[in-house]
Design an enzyme around this catalytic site. Structure first.
Site, PDB file in Angstrom:
ATOM      1  N   HIS A  16       0.834  -1.213   0.000  1.00  0.00           N
ATOM      2  CA  HIS A  16       0.000   0.000   0.000  1.00  0.00           C
ATOM      3  C   HIS A  16       0.871   1.267   0.000  1.00  0.00           C
ATOM      4  CE1 HIS A  16      -4.127  -1.702   0.395  1.00  0.00           C
ATOM      5  NE2 HIS A  16      -3.414  -2.757   0.741  1.00  0.00           N
ATOM      6  N   THR A  17       2.064   1.132  -0.501  1.00  0.00           N
ATOM      7  CA  THR A  17       2.931   2.291  -0.679  1.00  0.00           C
ATOM      8  C   THR A  17       2.870   2.804  -2.115  1.00  0.00           C
ATOM      9  OG1 THR A  17       4.703   0.682  -0.943  1.00  0.00           O
ATOM     10  CG2 THR A  17       4.597   1.836   1.165  1.00  0.00           C
ATOM     11  N   ASP A  18       2.422   1.951  -3.057  1.00  0.00           N
ATOM     12  CA  ASP A  18       2.545   2.361  -4.475  1.00  0.00           C
ATOM     13  C   ASP A  18       1.671   3.566  -4.811  1.00  0.00           C
ATOM     14  OD1 ASP A  18       0.170   0.803  -4.498  1.00  0.00           O
ATOM     15  OD2 ASP A  18       0.734  -0.353  -6.280  1.00  0.00           O
ATOM     16  N   ALA A 122      -5.519 -14.746  -4.879  1.00  0.00           N
ATOM     17  CA  ALA A 122      -4.512 -15.127  -3.886  1.00  0.00           C
ATOM     18  C   ALA A 122      -3.575 -13.979  -3.570  1.00  0.00           C
ATOM     19  CB  ALA A 122      -3.712 -16.326  -4.382  1.00  0.00           C
ATOM     20  N   GLU A 159      -7.036  -1.541 -15.408  1.00  0.00           N
ATOM     21  CA  GLU A 159      -7.518  -1.977 -14.092  1.00  0.00           C
ATOM     22  C   GLU A 159      -8.289  -0.855 -13.390  1.00  0.00           C
ATOM     23  OE1 GLU A 159      -5.141  -4.758 -12.570  1.00  0.00           O
ATOM     24  OE2 GLU A 159      -6.043  -4.825 -10.591  1.00  0.00           O
ATOM     25  N   ASP A 171       1.817  -3.901  -9.404  1.00  0.00           N
ATOM     26  CA  ASP A 171       1.652  -5.245  -9.956  1.00  0.00           C
ATOM     27  C   ASP A 171       2.066  -5.302 -11.420  1.00  0.00           C
ATOM     28  OD1 ASP A 171       0.525  -5.507  -7.485  1.00  0.00           O
ATOM     29  OD2 ASP A 171      -1.538  -5.563  -8.204  1.00  0.00           O
ATOM     30  N   TYR A 223     -10.021  -1.623   0.368  1.00  0.00           N
ATOM     31  CA  TYR A 223      -8.869  -1.074  -0.357  1.00  0.00           C
ATOM     32  C   TYR A 223      -9.095   0.410  -0.629  1.00  0.00           C
ATOM     33  CZ  TYR A 223      -5.074  -0.798  -3.777  1.00  0.00           C
ATOM     34  OH  TYR A 223      -3.931  -0.456  -4.457  1.00  0.00           O
TER      35      TYR A 223
HETATM   36  C1  GLA Z   1      -2.911  -4.562  -4.817  1.00  0.00           C
HETATM   37  C2  GLA Z   1      -2.805  -3.430  -5.811  1.00  0.00           C
HETATM   38  C3  GLA Z   1      -1.415  -2.814  -5.822  1.00  0.00           C
HETATM   39  C4  GLA Z   1      -0.957  -2.476  -4.413  1.00  0.00           C
HETATM   40  C5  GLA Z   1      -1.199  -3.643  -3.463  1.00  0.00           C
HETATM   41  C6  GLA Z   1      -0.896  -3.285  -2.039  1.00  0.00           C
HETATM   42  O1  GLA Z   1      -2.109  -5.624  -5.217  1.00  0.00           O
HETATM   43  O2  GLA Z   1      -3.107  -3.898  -7.109  1.00  0.00           O
HETATM   44  O3  GLA Z   1      -1.392  -1.686  -6.661  1.00  0.00           O
HETATM   45  O4  GLA Z   1      -1.586  -1.306  -3.959  1.00  0.00           O
HETATM   46  O5  GLA Z   1      -2.531  -4.121  -3.536  1.00  0.00           O
HETATM   47  O6  GLA Z   1       0.453  -3.081  -1.868  1.00  0.00           O
END
Ligand code: GLA
Length: 381
Positions: A16-18, A122, A159, A171, A223
């Site tokens: 959750h840093t992105d 997952a 997305e 991701d 989220y």
């Molecule tokens: C999901 C989101 C990513 C990121 C993670 C948490 O995977 O797709 O962009 O925010 O959660 O790190």
């Protein structure tokens, strides 16, 4: 006609840093999604998948109507195509948007058939793998000549705007830039990357995935709420993003924010630092030195960001109690998987202990397997 594939990913650290312009350290895994793609002459796009019985077919020119360019709000009225189809169709839409309108008219239609071995739900980015495989195929067949970062950005746009999940870019970057035996160190503000050698195999270590089987969806609920807390925190502190906040600013944040928002901010700020510390520890001392950072990351997600669930906590605690060097939940949270860094010889014992702990707690049987840092997208056939 050809077959292209792209990997899922596991995040070593940096959760959750992105979307806060911060740092992440994911790696692509050996599980891949394949897209068999051929051109067609009638300007239509058809997607088929092992996820669904019926293919979905639309005119290429209708993609702009299907996914209006007004952000996630465009999907607030609900999907007009099944969600699985919005990933590949969204990539086609995002790629067309990158070229001048006159050229978009010259694109050939396409048939896409998708099959995936990346476990869905997952926390291993089955969606980024679909986007990566589709993007690699269309980049070549449509002759776009885009680089890996542009393809990752198109995947994220699909997305965010076609599927409606307000995710960051980790991701897609992890999938498109993955390399064997290395992690992708990504600065999510500048999109600069550095390949970080992991050396797990050389150190006799395995990454054990403990998939709890609890499904999550990032297009709804928690989220989005976490993201909003972070945005409120940045606004209250007068910065563009939480990337600009350091641990020294936390006392001030505590005064300005309510307890919940403060703890969300503290997670992001300390997690950014843990990513930097992990990169430094890997370089200085190798992978056996990062265990405590993984454990601290999990505690922060459990206590401050509150995105863990009892199954994930049990997975982490049990793995650590049976000799894992480090363990943490990976991905967005609210379900999905944990990863544990385990000595090769101890994988059976740790796996058995986790299965037993799950059975004793009355949880569904977890799915356990090891993942190997692997290469990004390529053409297979
Ligand atoms: C999901 C989101 C990513 C990121 C993670 C948490 O995977 O797709 O962009 O925010 O959660 O790190």
């Amino acid at each position: 006609m050809g077959v292209w594939s792209a990997p899922g990913r596991a995040n070593l650290i940096g959760e959750h840093t992105d979307y806060n312009d911060g740092f992440v350290l994911p790696f692509a895994i050996q599980h891949r999604t394949a897209a068999a793609v051929r051109l067609r002459v009638d300007g239509r796009i058809r997607v088929a998948s092992t996820f669904a019985e019926e293919p979905v077919e639309v005119a290429l020119d209708d993609l702009e109507t299907l996914f209006p360019s007004d952000g996630a709000a465009g999907r607030a009225q609900g999907p007009t195509v099944p969600e699985w189809a919005a990933y590949p169709l969204g990539v086609a839409w995002a790629l067309r948007a990158l070229v001048p309108a006159w050229a978009a008219g010259t694109f050939a239609g396409i048939d896409i058939a998708i099959a995936s071995e990346v476990p869905v739900g997952a926390g291993l980015s089955s969606s980024a793998a679909i986007e990566g495989a589709t993007g690699a195929a269309l980049n070549e067949l449509w002759g776009l000549g885009l680089d890996a970062v542009s393809l990752a950005q198109a995947g994220r746009r699909a997305e965010n705007e076609a599927v409606g999940a307000p995710t960051g870019i980790m991701d897609q970057m992890a999938s498109t830039l993955g390399q064997a035996d290395a992690a992708v160190f990504l600065d999510c503000r500048t999109l600069e990357t550095r390949s970080i050698p992991l050396g797990f195999a050389e150190a006799g270590l395995e990454v054990l995935v403990i998939d709890t089987g609890v499904k999550h969806a990032h297009s709804t609920g928690g989220y989005r709420e976490r993201r909003e807390s972070c945005e409120r925190g940045a606004a209250a502190l007068g910065v563009a993003a939480l990337r600009d906040v350091t641990e020294a600013d936390l006392p001030r944040a505590a005064e300005l924010l309510d307890d919940v928002d403060f703890r969300r901010v503290r997670h992001v700020v300390t997690e950014d630092q843990r990513v930097l510390d992990t990169v430094a520890a890997l370089a200085a001392h190798g992978p056996r030195a990062i265990g405590d950072l993984l454990v601290a990351s999990h505690a922060s997600m459990r206590d401050d960001f509150e995105i863990s669930i009892p199954e994930l906590d049990t997975a982490v605690d049990t793995a650590l109690a049976h000799g894992a060097i480090g363990a943490r939940m990976t991905g967005g949270g609210f379900g999905g998987a944990a990863i544990a860094l385990v000595d090769h010889d101890r994988v059976p014992a740790v796996s058995e202990a986790v299965r037993t702990a799950f059975a004793e707690a009355g949880f569904a049987e977890p799915h356990l397997f090891t993942v190997v840092p692997s290469a990004g997208p390529h053409r297979d056939v």
